[in-house]
Motif scaffolding. Structure first.
Motif, PDB file in Angstrom:
ATOM      1  N   TYR A 228       0.800  -1.229   0.000  1.00 11.40           N
ATOM      2  CA  TYR A 228       0.000   0.000   0.000  1.00 11.40           C
ATOM      3  C   TYR A 228       0.830   1.276   0.000  1.00 11.40           C
ATOM      4  O   TYR A 228       0.280   2.367  -0.125  1.00 11.40           O
ATOM      5  CB  TYR A 228      -0.998  -0.006   1.166  1.00 11.40           C
ATOM      6  N   CYS A 229       2.143   1.158   0.146  1.00 11.86           N
ATOM      7  CA  CYS A 229       3.002   2.333  -0.040  1.00 11.86           C
ATOM      8  C   CYS A 229       3.140   2.548  -1.551  1.00 11.86           C
ATOM      9  O   CYS A 229       3.555   1.634  -2.260  1.00 11.86           O
ATOM     10  CB  CYS A 229       4.383   2.088   0.568  1.00 11.86           C
ATOM     11  N   PRO A 230       2.792   3.730  -2.069  1.00 11.28           N
ATOM     12  CA  PRO A 230       2.878   3.946  -3.518  1.00 11.28           C
ATOM     13  C   PRO A 230       4.279   3.698  -4.088  1.00 11.28           C
ATOM     14  O   PRO A 230       4.421   3.382  -5.265  1.00 11.28           O
ATOM     15  CB  PRO A 230       2.461   5.411  -3.684  1.00 11.28           C
TER      16      PRO A 230
ATOM     17  N   ILE B 187      10.943  13.385   3.808  1.00 14.92           N
ATOM     18  CA  ILE B 187       9.784  14.201   3.421  1.00 14.92           C
ATOM     19  C   ILE B 187       8.512  13.357   3.534  1.00 14.92           C
ATOM     20  O   ILE B 187       7.533  13.759   4.175  1.00 14.92           O
ATOM     21  CB  ILE B 187       9.986  14.767   1.996  1.00 14.92           C
ATOM     22  N   CYS B 188       8.543  12.164   2.953  1.00 17.78           N
ATOM     23  CA  CYS B 188       7.352  11.303   3.040  1.00 17.78           C
ATOM     24  C   CYS B 188       7.052  10.946   4.486  1.00 17.78           C
ATOM     25  O   CYS B 188       5.889  10.884   4.896  1.00 17.78           O
ATOM     26  CB  CYS B 188       7.544  10.037   2.212  1.00 17.78           C
ATOM     27  N   GLY B 189       8.100  10.709   5.279  1.00 17.06           N
ATOM     28  CA  GLY B 189       7.888  10.393   6.698  1.00 17.06           C
ATOM     29  C   GLY B 189       7.099  11.487   7.387  1.00 17.06           C
ATOM     30  O   GLY B 189       6.312  11.235   8.294  1.00 17.06           O
TER      31      GLY B 189
ATOM     32  N   HIS C 209       6.250   1.353  -2.874  1.00 20.00           N
ATOM     33  CA  HIS C 209       6.586  -0.035  -2.506  1.00 20.00           C
ATOM     34  C   HIS C 209       7.900  -0.091  -1.739  1.00 20.00           C
ATOM     35  O   HIS C 209       8.767  -0.927  -1.996  1.00 20.00           O
ATOM     36  CB  HIS C 209       6.613  -0.938  -3.747  1.00 20.00           C
ATOM     37  N   ASN C 210       8.028   0.812  -0.803  1.00 23.84           N
ATOM     38  CA  ASN C 210       9.224   0.835   0.047  1.00 23.84           C
ATOM     39  C   ASN C 210       9.389  -0.511   0.750  1.00 23.84           C
ATOM     40  O   ASN C 210       8.392  -1.118   1.159  1.00 23.84           O
ATOM     41  CB  ASN C 210       9.075   1.909   1.133  1.00 23.84           C
ATOM     42  N   ASN C 211      10.622  -0.910   0.931  1.00 20.12           N
ATOM     43  CA  ASN C 211      10.901  -2.173   1.617  1.00 20.12           C
ATOM     44  C   ASN C 211      10.835  -1.941   3.132  1.00 20.12           C
ATOM     45  O   ASN C 211      11.842  -1.975   3.847  1.00 20.12           O
ATOM     46  CB  ASN C 211      12.294  -2.676   1.199  1.00 20.12           C
ATOM     47  N   ILE C 212       9.622  -1.707   3.615  1.00 17.94           N
ATOM     48  CA  ILE C 212       9.420  -1.233   4.985  1.00 17.94           C
ATOM     49  C   ILE C 212       9.890  -2.248   6.046  1.00 17.94           C
ATOM     50  O   ILE C 212      10.657  -1.887   6.948  1.00 17.94           O
ATOM     51  CB  ILE C 212       7.937  -0.845   5.192  1.00 17.94           C
ATOM     52  N   PRO C 213       9.463  -3.521   5.959  1.00 22.10           N
ATOM     53  CA  PRO C 213       9.862  -4.436   7.051  1.00 22.10           C
ATOM     54  C   PRO C 213      11.375  -4.525   7.208  1.00 22.10           C
ATOM     55  O   PRO C 213      11.878  -4.580   8.339  1.00 22.10           O
ATOM     56  CB  PRO C 213       9.279  -5.788   6.598  1.00 22.10           C
TER      57      PRO C 213
ATOM     58  N   LEU D  83      -2.354   4.998   4.048  1.00 24.28           N
ATOM     59  CA  LEU D  83      -1.410   4.277   3.190  1.00 24.28           C
ATOM     60  C   LEU D  83      -0.780   3.133   3.988  1.00 24.28           C
ATOM     61  O   LEU D  83      -1.460   2.193   4.338  1.00 24.28           O
ATOM     62  CB  LEU D  83      -0.355   5.261   2.641  1.00 24.28           C
ATOM     63  N   CYS D  84       0.503   3.277   4.331  1.00 26.56           N
ATOM     64  CA  CYS D  84       1.229   2.152   4.937  1.00 26.56           C
ATOM     65  C   CYS D  84       0.777   1.789   6.342  1.00 26.56           C
ATOM     66  O   CYS D  84       0.993   0.669   6.784  1.00 26.56           O
ATOM     67  CB  CYS D  84       2.722   2.463   4.940  1.00 26.56           C
ATOM     68  N   GLU D  85       0.171   2.719   7.078  1.00 23.42           N
ATOM     69  CA  GLU D  85      -0.239   2.427   8.462  1.00 23.42           C
ATOM     70  C   GLU D  85      -1.743   2.148   8.585  1.00 23.42           C
ATOM     71  O   GLU D  85      -2.268   2.032   9.687  1.00 23.42           O
ATOM     72  CB  GLU D  85       0.147   3.590   9.393  1.00 23.42           C
TER      73      GLU D  85
ATOM     74  N   VAL E 163       9.415   6.500  11.707  1.00 24.41           N
ATOM     75  CA  VAL E 163      10.715   5.828  11.572  1.00 24.41           C
ATOM     76  C   VAL E 163      11.375   6.236  10.249  1.00 24.41           C
ATOM     77  O   VAL E 163      12.590   6.489  10.197  1.00 24.41           O
ATOM     78  CB  VAL E 163      10.555   4.291  11.673  1.00 24.41           C
ATOM     79  N   GLU E 164      10.575   6.365   9.191  1.00 28.53           N
ATOM     80  CA  GLU E 164      11.168   6.754   7.899  1.00 28.53           C
ATOM     81  C   GLU E 164      11.780   8.160   8.001  1.00 28.53           C
ATOM     82  O   GLU E 164      12.873   8.417   7.492  1.00 28.53           O
ATOM     83  CB  GLU E 164      10.102   6.717   6.803  1.00 28.53           C
ATOM     84  N   ARG E 165      11.070   9.047   8.666  1.00 28.60           N
ATOM     85  CA  ARG E 165      11.614  10.400   8.882  1.00 28.60           C
ATOM     86  C   ARG E 165      12.928  10.304   9.661  1.00 28.60           C
ATOM     87  O   ARG E 165      13.914  10.965   9.320  1.00 28.60           O
ATOM     88  CB  ARG E 165      10.573  11.229   9.659  1.00 28.60           C
TER      89      ARG E 165
ATOM     90  N   ILE F  79       5.019  13.994   5.633  1.00 28.44           N
ATOM     91  CA  ILE F  79       3.757  14.499   5.053  1.00 28.44           C
ATOM     92  C   ILE F  79       2.847  13.448   4.431  1.00 28.44           C
ATOM     93  O   ILE F  79       1.741  13.775   4.019  1.00 28.44           O
ATOM     94  CB  ILE F  79       4.005  15.638   4.023  1.00 28.44           C
ATOM     95  N   CYS F  80       3.279  12.200   4.327  1.00 29.25           N
ATOM     96  CA  CYS F  80       2.338  11.190   3.817  1.00 29.25           C
ATOM     97  C   CYS F  80       1.177  11.039   4.807  1.00 29.25           C
ATOM     98  O   CYS F  80       1.409  11.020   6.018  1.00 29.25           O
ATOM     99  CB  CYS F  80       3.016   9.827   3.720  1.00 29.25           C
ATOM    100  N   PRO F  81      -0.037  10.886   4.305  1.00 28.37           N
ATOM    101  CA  PRO F  81      -1.147  10.540   5.215  1.00 28.37           C
ATOM    102  C   PRO F  81      -1.054   9.034   5.513  1.00 28.37           C
ATOM    103  O   PRO F  81      -1.781   8.231   4.939  1.00 28.37           O
ATOM    104  CB  PRO F  81      -2.391  10.905   4.403  1.00 28.37           C
ATOM    105  N   GLN F  82      -0.165   8.673   6.417  1.00 30.67           N
ATOM    106  CA  GLN F  82       0.137   7.239   6.632  1.00 30.67           C
ATOM    107  C   GLN F  82      -1.108   6.446   7.012  1.00 30.67           C
ATOM    108  O   GLN F  82      -1.220   5.270   6.682  1.00 30.67           O
ATOM    109  CB  GLN F  82       1.201   7.085   7.736  1.00 30.67           C
ATOM    110  N   GLU F  83      -2.045   7.085   7.710  1.00 28.98           N
ATOM    111  CA  GLU F  83      -3.223   6.326   8.161  1.00 28.98           C
ATOM    112  C   GLU F  83      -4.088   5.868   6.993  1.00 28.98           C
ATOM    113  O   GLU F  83      -4.965   5.031   7.148  1.00 28.98           O
ATOM    114  CB  GLU F  83      -4.038   7.156   9.165  1.00 28.98           C
TER     115      GLU F  83
HETATM  116  S1  SF4 Z   1       5.216   7.171   4.812  1.00 27.08           S
HETATM  117 FE1  SF4 Z   1       4.430   5.129   4.264  1.00 27.08          FE
HETATM  118  S2  SF4 Z   1       3.301   5.446   2.331  1.00 27.08           S
HETATM  119 FE2  SF4 Z   1       4.613   7.240   2.624  1.00 27.08          FE
HETATM  120  S3  SF4 Z   1       6.483   6.750   1.476  1.00 27.08           S
HETATM  121 FE3  SF4 Z   1       6.811   6.154   3.618  1.00 27.08          FE
HETATM  122  S4  SF4 Z   1       6.308   3.986   3.703  1.00 27.08           S
HETATM  123 FE4  SF4 Z   1       5.405   4.818   1.791  1.00 27.08          FE
END
Ligand code: SF4
Ligand SMILES: Cc1cc2nc3c(=O)[nH]c(=O)nc-3n(C[C@H](O)[C@H](O)[C@H](O)COP(=O)(O)OP(=O)(O)OC[C@H]3O[C@@H](n4cnc5c(N)ncnc54)[C@H](O)[C@@H]3O)c2cc1C
Length: 496
Positions: free
Chosen positions: A58-60, A93-95, A62-66, A103-105, A125-127, A97-101
């Motif tokens: 669901y991350c646009p 930046i995405c960490g 497709h970040n390798n989050i885990p 998308l990924c969260e 964590v991404e931030r 301003i993304c609306p994580q709720e």
């Molecule tokens: S905050 Fe979530 S949806 Fe946005 S780029 Fe990072 S991992 Fe992807």
């Protein structure tokens, strides 16, 4: 080191603490600090390490989050950054301003959220990964090892244009980035307010592009200062990434009155003043009674900016209820904490210039010192779920009411400027009002001219614009490679 992970029972979800509302409305700075190294490791260690990571789906991007969560939990921060930046040009930046709720969260993306434990704080964590990389000097310009001898012009220096420029430069092309504004960033610099993301965060990334050799031409407007024909003459390919900035019309009598302005004009004026491009903002809410019309994130940004400018009162009118807003509930909560009022299920139908003595007779709560305008509205109720499952509002008979205002901000959304008008008819639009471009090649009706970002998708999100920038860069490089390939190889490829 799996024993470091799956700590969701012992570690509760914990985002970085927000500043107190009274403190944060006194300035325009970000409302949350970065997570500390210890907090980030602790939060990352909550990850379930699912076999099928839906967060990644669901991350646009497709970040390798885990994997980067695990690296963070293990303290391998440089590895975490290298992995994060492999799919995302601007992780910090995405960490923010993304609306994580959404998308990924979201509950459909994070198993922990679905199970009631609370999603991993992926955005936080991404931030932290991005900020740690900047602090340690791991973020370096992507200077090409080999030059292609080909040149690309990119129009629009928002997230789509910036990501495209970075990728195209890394691929060895000469890259020229043109923008109407004096700085890079697009809506990240001139739309999204500093309380969501401070300017230095974008400026650092802009500096990195310059260090990589991208040439920026600020204050150049396509269709006014420069034509598409000129760009095609200068460059081997052109990318149009000029966003979606044309305000949707407020279809109500009185919408043209002075004091009724578009959200973009309002937010750009505020941003330009804050970054020192102008003196006091051209539109200032100080001591004014402000009505914001709309229910998206742009409306929340206007509401919260007006509060910070010292408005006497701010009311947001939206025609559906709180649960059916198009924007992020997280942003509504911030606005409510900061003292904004909401008129849910309220639809304006006229704006009137009225004498001050009429205003003085307004019921308490709508009092308005020195106001010269009146918003006439009615209440709505939902009749049915429309396409997409959202409420369709209808008028409640006899529910008309009025609110006095000095400043009315139209935040009803944006559309894409007509590409045909900007390019002398060379580039066309879809029936939905976006730049028409082939889905795979990203090429428009004009040979060698490509489109990306909000201009191709319609108003969207920064993370989608970054993806668009990456994808258009790959498409342009394929096009330029094919142009230089000997004819026999080119035909082999086509046949295969
Ligand atoms: S905050 Fe979530 S949806 Fe946005 S780029 Fe990072 S991992 Fe992807
Ligand atoms: C107020 C507001 C708040 C937002 N908040 C968020 C958020 O919190 N999170 C999120 O993910 N997304 C948010 N968005 C959406 C996000 O900002 C956009 O989806 C994203 O910036 C689109 O990127 P882009 O590169 O396609 O276009 P833009 O960022 O719009 O950049 C386009 C650039 O093109 C330039 N340009 C336009 N016309 C011309 C021309 N004729 N000639 C030369 N240059 C031109 C503009 O000056 C601009 O710099 C918000 C949008 C708005 C309006």
């Amino acid at each position: 080191m799996v024993d470091r992970m799956q700590k969701y029972v012992s570690h509760a979800r914990q985002a970085a603490a927000k500043r107190r509302p009274d403190e944060r409305i006194a300035d325009h700075r970000e409302i949350r600090p970065d997570l500390s190294a210890e907090e980030a490791a602790r939060q990352a260690a909550r990850c379930e390490q699912c076999g099928t990571p839906y967060c990644q789906v669901y991350c646009p991007l497709h970040n390798n989050i885990p994997d980067w969560l695990k690296m963070t939990a293990e303290g391998r921060m440089e590895d975490a950054y290298q992995l994060a930046q492999a799919t995302n040009n601007f992780p910090e930046i995405c960490g923010r301003i993304c609306p994580q709720e959404r998308l990924c969260e979201a509950k459909w993306a994070c198993t922990l959220e679905q199970a009631g434990h609370g999603a991993v704080t992926i955005g936080g964590v991404e931030r932290h990964i991005g900020e740690t990389a900047w602090a340690n000097g791991w973020v370096t310009p992507r200077v090409p090892r080999r030059l292609s001898g080909q040149s690309v012009g990119v129009v629009g220096a928002g997230p789509a244009g910036m990501a495209a420029a970075e990728e195209l430069r890394a691929a060895g092309h000469e890259v020229h980035l043109y923008d109407a504004h004096a700085r890079m960033g697009g809506l990240m610099s001139y739309g999204i307010p500093e309380f969501k993301m401070e300017q230095h965060v974008v400026a650092r990334r802009a500096g990195l592009l310059l260090d990589a050799g991208v040439i920026f031409h600020g204050g150049r407007v396509l269709g006014r200062d420069i034509s598409l024909d000129e760009l095609r003459g200068r460059h081997d390919a052109v990318v149009l990434a000029y966003g979606a900035h044309v305000a949707r019309r407020l279809d109500a009598p009185g919408a043209q009155l002075p004091g009724v302005i578009s959200a973009m004009d309002y937010l750009v004026a505020s941003s330009r003043a804050l970054i020192g491009e102008t003196g006091a903002p051209a539109f200032d809410a100080a001591d004014k009674w402000v009505v914001v019309i709309g229910g998206g994130d742009t409306a929340m940004d206007c509401v919260r900016t007006a509060v910070r400018q010292g408005a006497a009162g701010v009311t947001c009118l939206y025609r559906r209820d709180r649960g059916n807003m198009p924007g992020s509930l997280r942003e509504v909560e911030h606005a409510e904490e900061e003292g904004a009022a909401f008129g849910w299920q309220s639809q304006p139908e006229a704006l009137m210039d009225v004498p001050v003595d009429v205003i003085a007779s307004q019921p308490e709560g709508f009092g308005c010192r020195g106001a010269v305008r009146m918003v006439h509205a009615f209440r709505t109720r939902p009749v049915a779920a429309g396409a997409g499952g959202r409420q369709v509002p209808e008028r409640v008979p006899g529910s008309e009411f009025e609110i006095a205002a000095d400043l009315v901000i139209n935040a009803l959304g944006f559309t894409v400027a007509d590409a045909a008008a900007l390019t002398g008819g060379a580039v066309t639009m879809t029936a939905q009002g976006r730049i028409a471009a082939d889905r795979d090649s990203r090429m428009t009706a004009a040979e060698g001219v490509f489109a990306a970002g909000d201009a191709r998708l319609g108003p969207s999100l920064a993370v989608w614009a970054i993806r668009e920038g990456r994808e258009v860069a790959a498409a342009v490089s394929r096009y330029l490679d094919a142009a230089t390939r000997p004819p026999e190889l080119a035909s082999d490829t086509t046949a295969g």
